[in-house]
Design an enzyme around this catalytic site. Structure first.
Site, PDB file in Angstrom:
ATOM      1  N   LYS A 117       0.914  -1.140  -0.058  1.00 39.54           N
ATOM      2  CA  LYS A 117       0.015  -0.109  -0.006  1.00 39.54           C
ATOM      3  C   LYS A 117       1.015   1.170   0.087  1.00 39.54           C
ATOM      4  CE  LYS A 117      -3.146  -0.015   3.258  1.00 39.54           C
ATOM      5  NZ  LYS A 117      -3.918   0.186   4.446  1.00 39.54           N
ATOM      6  N   LYS A 129       3.236  -2.134  11.054  1.00 38.39           N
ATOM      7  CA  LYS A 129       1.666  -2.205  12.065  1.00 38.39           C
ATOM      8  C   LYS A 129       1.771  -2.470  13.468  1.00 38.39           C
ATOM      9  CE  LYS A 129      -2.816  -1.232  10.882  1.00 38.39           C
ATOM     10  NZ  LYS A 129      -3.195  -0.326   9.726  1.00 38.39           N
ATOM     11  N   ASP A 169      -5.598   3.347  13.548  1.00 43.63           N
ATOM     12  CA  ASP A 169      -6.545   2.217  12.837  1.00 43.63           C
ATOM     13  C   ASP A 169      -7.753   2.158  13.783  1.00 43.63           C
ATOM     14  OD1 ASP A 169      -6.108   0.294  10.552  1.00 43.63           O
ATOM     15  OD2 ASP A 169      -6.756  -0.995  12.289  1.00 43.63           O
TER      16      ASP A 169
HETATM   17  P1  NDP Z   1     -12.687   3.036  13.635  1.00 42.49           P
HETATM   18  O1  NDP Z   1     -12.535   2.469  14.981  1.00 42.49           O
HETATM   19  O2  NDP Z   1     -13.121   4.203  13.441  1.00 42.49           O
HETATM   20  O3  NDP Z   1     -14.237   2.248  13.103  1.00 42.49           O
HETATM   21  C1  NDP Z   1     -14.396   0.834  12.960  1.00 42.49           C
HETATM   22  C2  NDP Z   1     -15.691   0.545  12.548  1.00 42.49           C
HETATM   23  O4  NDP Z   1     -15.768  -0.683  12.081  1.00 42.49           O
HETATM   24  C3  NDP Z   1     -16.839   0.488  13.646  1.00 42.49           C
HETATM   25  O5  NDP Z   1     -17.984   0.965  13.206  1.00 42.49           O
HETATM   26  C4  NDP Z   1     -16.606  -0.797  14.208  1.00 42.49           C
HETATM   27  O6  NDP Z   1     -17.912  -1.163  14.939  1.00 42.49           O
HETATM   28  C5  NDP Z   1     -16.596  -1.556  13.174  1.00 42.49           C
HETATM   29  N1  NDP Z   1     -15.772  -2.856  13.447  1.00 42.49           N
HETATM   30  C6  NDP Z   1     -14.532  -2.672  14.034  1.00 42.49           C
HETATM   31  N2  NDP Z   1     -14.407  -4.153  14.059  1.00 42.49           N
HETATM   32  C7  NDP Z   1     -15.445  -4.721  13.728  1.00 42.49           C
HETATM   33  C8  NDP Z   1     -15.552  -6.333  13.640  1.00 42.49           C
HETATM   34  N3  NDP Z   1     -14.987  -7.231  14.179  1.00 42.49           N
HETATM   35  N4  NDP Z   1     -17.127  -6.477  13.126  1.00 42.49           N
HETATM   36  C9  NDP Z   1     -17.769  -5.842  12.793  1.00 42.49           C
HETATM   37  N5  NDP Z   1     -17.439  -4.505  12.748  1.00 42.49           N
HETATM   38  C10 NDP Z   1     -16.394  -3.792  13.300  1.00 42.49           C
HETATM   39  O7  NDP Z   1     -11.895   2.157  12.524  1.00 42.49           O
HETATM   40  P2  NDP Z   1     -11.510   2.846  11.144  1.00 42.49           P
HETATM   41  O8  NDP Z   1     -12.579   3.513  10.441  1.00 42.49           O
HETATM   42  O9  NDP Z   1     -10.363   3.785  11.189  1.00 42.49           O
HETATM   43  O10 NDP Z   1     -11.034   1.644  10.555  1.00 42.49           O
HETATM   44  C11 NDP Z   1     -12.005   0.965   9.592  1.00 42.49           C
HETATM   45  C12 NDP Z   1     -11.187  -0.027   8.727  1.00 42.49           C
HETATM   46  O11 NDP Z   1     -10.608   0.769   7.770  1.00 42.49           O
HETATM   47  C13 NDP Z   1     -10.212  -1.030   9.341  1.00 42.49           C
HETATM   48  O12 NDP Z   1     -10.103  -2.332   8.451  1.00 42.49           O
HETATM   49  C14 NDP Z   1      -9.127  -0.226   9.156  1.00 42.49           C
HETATM   50  O13 NDP Z   1      -7.823  -1.075   9.154  1.00 42.49           O
HETATM   51  C15 NDP Z   1      -9.196   0.327   7.676  1.00 42.49           C
HETATM   52  N6  NDP Z   1      -8.178   1.378   7.299  1.00 42.49           N
HETATM   53  C16 NDP Z   1      -8.206   2.710   8.106  1.00 42.49           C
HETATM   54  C17 NDP Z   1      -7.392   3.775   7.948  1.00 42.49           C
HETATM   55  C18 NDP Z   1      -7.312   4.744   8.866  1.00 42.49           C
HETATM   56  O14 NDP Z   1      -6.907   5.750   8.257  1.00 42.49           O
HETATM   57  N7  NDP Z   1      -8.300   5.015   9.833  1.00 42.49           N
HETATM   58  C19 NDP Z   1      -6.707   3.689   6.678  1.00 42.49           C
HETATM   59  C20 NDP Z   1      -6.760   2.415   5.902  1.00 42.49           C
HETATM   60  C21 NDP Z   1      -7.652   1.439   6.326  1.00 42.49           C
HETATM   61  P3  NDP Z   1     -17.795  -1.171  16.530  1.00 42.49           P
HETATM   62  O15 NDP Z   1     -17.733   0.287  17.075  1.00 42.49           O
HETATM   63  O16 NDP Z   1     -18.889  -1.705  16.974  1.00 42.49           O
HETATM   64  O17 NDP Z   1     -16.579  -1.823  16.938  1.00 42.49           O
HETATM   65  O1  2IT Z   2      -4.119   0.768   7.251  1.00 41.97           O
HETATM   66  C1  2IT Z   2      -3.911   1.903   7.065  1.00 41.97           C
HETATM   67  O2  2IT Z   2      -3.425   2.265   5.928  1.00 41.97           O
HETATM   68  C2  2IT Z   2      -3.855   2.800   8.263  1.00 41.97           C
HETATM   69  N1  2IT Z   2      -4.561   2.465   9.320  1.00 41.97           N
HETATM   70  C3  2IT Z   2      -3.253   4.263   8.208  1.00 41.97           C
HETATM   71  C4  2IT Z   2      -1.756   4.210   8.498  1.00 41.97           C
HETATM   72  C5  2IT Z   2      -1.056   5.603   8.512  1.00 41.97           C
HETATM   73  O3  2IT Z   2       0.154   5.585   8.980  1.00 41.97           O
HETATM   74  O4  2IT Z   2      -1.579   6.370   8.304  1.00 41.97           O
END
Ligand code: NDP
Ligand code: 2IT
Length: 448
Positions: A117, A129, A169
């Site tokens: 990525k 990570k 994350d």
């Molecule tokens: P948040 O913690 O802000 O939100 C996560 C969301 O996903 C919540 O609604 C949560 O629900 C739900 N969730 C988490 N675990 C589970 C599970 N086991 N089953 C069902 N629902 C689940 O995280 P992000 O939005 O930052 O991350 C979401 C995804 O995006 C992840 O896979 C992360 O790795 C990916 N990601 C994030 C980035 C970032 O910049 N933040 C960058 C790239 C990828 P609940 O509140 O009920 O736990």
């Molecule tokens: O999965 C991802 O790319 C992230 N959670 C963001 C990582 C970062 O260093 O901003």
């Protein structure tokens, strides 16, 4: 799909043997090695440099005890991780996840994906990570702070602005990054760009909060445009209701789509009028409540227990933004049957291998996570640049660069898919394009 290339097939067997209990890591490596078959055939020089063997083994794995005291005075112990996977093209870079399901296999799969990525972003960042099996649900701010401080007390000796730069994350957002940054600064006595996703008053970048969700939609729009379509007038289903889901909802709506569903780990909401994002932001970002509260103020909306059912809602575009393996083969079949034309991944590895097979077999445009959600880490890279030059750029400047980066990522996936004889297979394109840059660097730097 079985590997035909003997060398890669033997390598995958060794990876499985050596990482026996780490299913998600094995899943991620399997997908990448399968995509790299044509590369192994065409590039014997990379085979003899041992690039494939080396890239599947982390450079360093750090595991540590995280002791803290809860509000009742009881001692709690969690397990912390940082996997420094690959530094061939830059300092280790990648988020921290706090979730009860975290174990070494989750952090290794995420760190492995991050290598490719980060390479795709065009910025100089290696892959890493980390995280902990800490569950912030139901914890007070004080408990979260004490946990973050204990976590950083150990982590701070392993990171640095030119060494390893963590970020957020799942369950690690502005609040947690703030607590960890404060503790880093206190122990190391330096104000350094050692974390990204910082608050705007202490070195954070404008548009980092929005970056992953916005970037996902920019990637998706590019992918749709290349296939004669766009977001305009499309029905969109987005899973999750956290950072990525919220800003994907905002941008998909701005681009003319109608987002009708969101979820959390308990269940999903369906609003045929289109999601009222201000309400979701208030519930999730401010009040930290469950998504089911939405229906109390939206009589046309419904709430259903269980998060997997969200994929039974009819849509044109699906954007999984919650967690790994949230769409299995059966859910993918339902999406296709209901006319879904595009799936782009905001979460990391949200589709099982069976689901991906269903997309590819049915001509669904598929934007794989390591390409589609790279906007978050890309803007983290831009935050590092701003920290280095002691300046901060405007929202428009950062957002403009994000748009350009997402277009270049889509173009790279598209071009490599064609060059290696798999036109339209953006998963193969992403794996190959991400791999080649890192592989060239690893070859040039010798066996290290
Ligand atoms: P948040 O913690 O802000 O939100 C996560 C969301 O996903 C919540 O609604 C949560 O629900 C739900 N969730 C988490 N675990 C589970 C599970 N086991 N089953 C069902 N629902 C689940 O995280 P992000 O939005 O930052 O991350 C979401 C995804 O995006 C992840 O896979 C992360 O790795 C990916 N990601 C994030 C980035 C970032 O910049 N933040 C960058 C790239 C990828 P609940 O509140 O009920 O736990
Ligand atoms: O999965 C991802 O790319 C992230 N959670 C963001 C990582 C970062 O260093 O901003």
């Amino acid at each position: 799909m079985a590997l035909k290339n003997q060398y890669l097939s033997d390598l995958l067997s060794r990876v499985k043997q050596r990482n026996r209990a780490e299913d998600e890591f094995i899943q991620a490596v399997t997908e990448v090695l399968e995509s790299l078959e044509p590369v192994a055939e065409k590039r014997p020089d990379l085979v003899s440099a041992g690039v494939f063997e080396r890239i599947v083994e982390p450079e360093r794995v750090i595991m540590f005890r995280v002791p803290w005291v809860d509000d009742s005075g009881k001692v709690q112990v969690n397990r912390g991780f940082r996997v420094q996977f690959n530094s061939a093209i830059g300092p280790y870079k990648g988020g921290l996840r706090f979730h009860p399901t975290v174990y070494l296999g989750i952090i290794k799969f995420l760190g492995f994906e991050q290598i490719f990525k980060n390479s795709l972003t065009t910025l100089p960042m290696g892959g890493g990570k980390g995280g902990a099996d800490f569950d912030p649900k139901g914890k007070s701010d004080g408990e979260v702070m004490r946990f973050c401080q204990s976590f950083m007390t150990e982590l701070c000796r392993h990171i640095g602005s030119d060494l390893d730069v963590p970020a957020g994350d799942i369950n690690v957002g502005g609040r947690e990054i703030g607590f960890m940054y404060g503790q880093y600064k206190r122990i190391r006595n330096e104000f350094a760009g050692v974390l990204t996703g910082k608050g705007l008053t202490f070195g954070g970048s404008l548009a980092r909060t929005e970056a992953t969700g916005y970037g996902l939609c920019y990637f998706t729009e590019n992918m749709l445009n290349a296939n004669g379509s766009s977001f305009k007038g499309k029905t969109v289903v987005i899973s999750g209701s956290g950072n990525v889901a919220i800003y994907a909802t905002q941008k998909a709506t701005e681009l003319g789509g109608k987002v009708v569903a969101l979820s959390d780990s308990n269940g999903y909401i369906y609003d045929p009028d289109g999601i009222d994002l201000d309400c979701v932001k208030q519930l999730k970002e401010v009040e930290r409540k469950r998504i089911k509260e939405y229906v109390a103020t939206h009589p046309n909306a419904t709430y259903t227990e269980g998060c997997n059912g969200i994929w039974t809602i009819k849509c044109d575009i699906a954007l999984p933004c919650a967690t790994q393996n949230e769409i299995d083969g059966a859910s993918a079949e339902i999406l296709v049957k209901n006319g879904c034309k595009a799936v782009a991944e905001g979460a990391n590895m949200p589709s099982t291998p069976e689901a991906i097979e269903v997309y590819l077999k049915n001509g669904v445009y598929y934007g794989p996570a390591k390409a589609a959600n790279a906007g978050g880490v890309a803007v983290s890279g831009l935050e590092m640049s701003q920290n280095s030059e002691r300046l901060s750029w405007t929202f428009e400047e950062v957002d403009g660069k994000l748009k350009d980066i997402m277009k270049s990522i889509f173009d790279a996936c598209d071009e490599k898919s064609k060059e290696f004889g798999l036109p339209g297979n953006y998963m193969a394109g992403a794996n190959i394009a991400g791999f080649l840059k890192v592989a060239e660097a690893m070859k040039a730097q010798g066996v290290v």
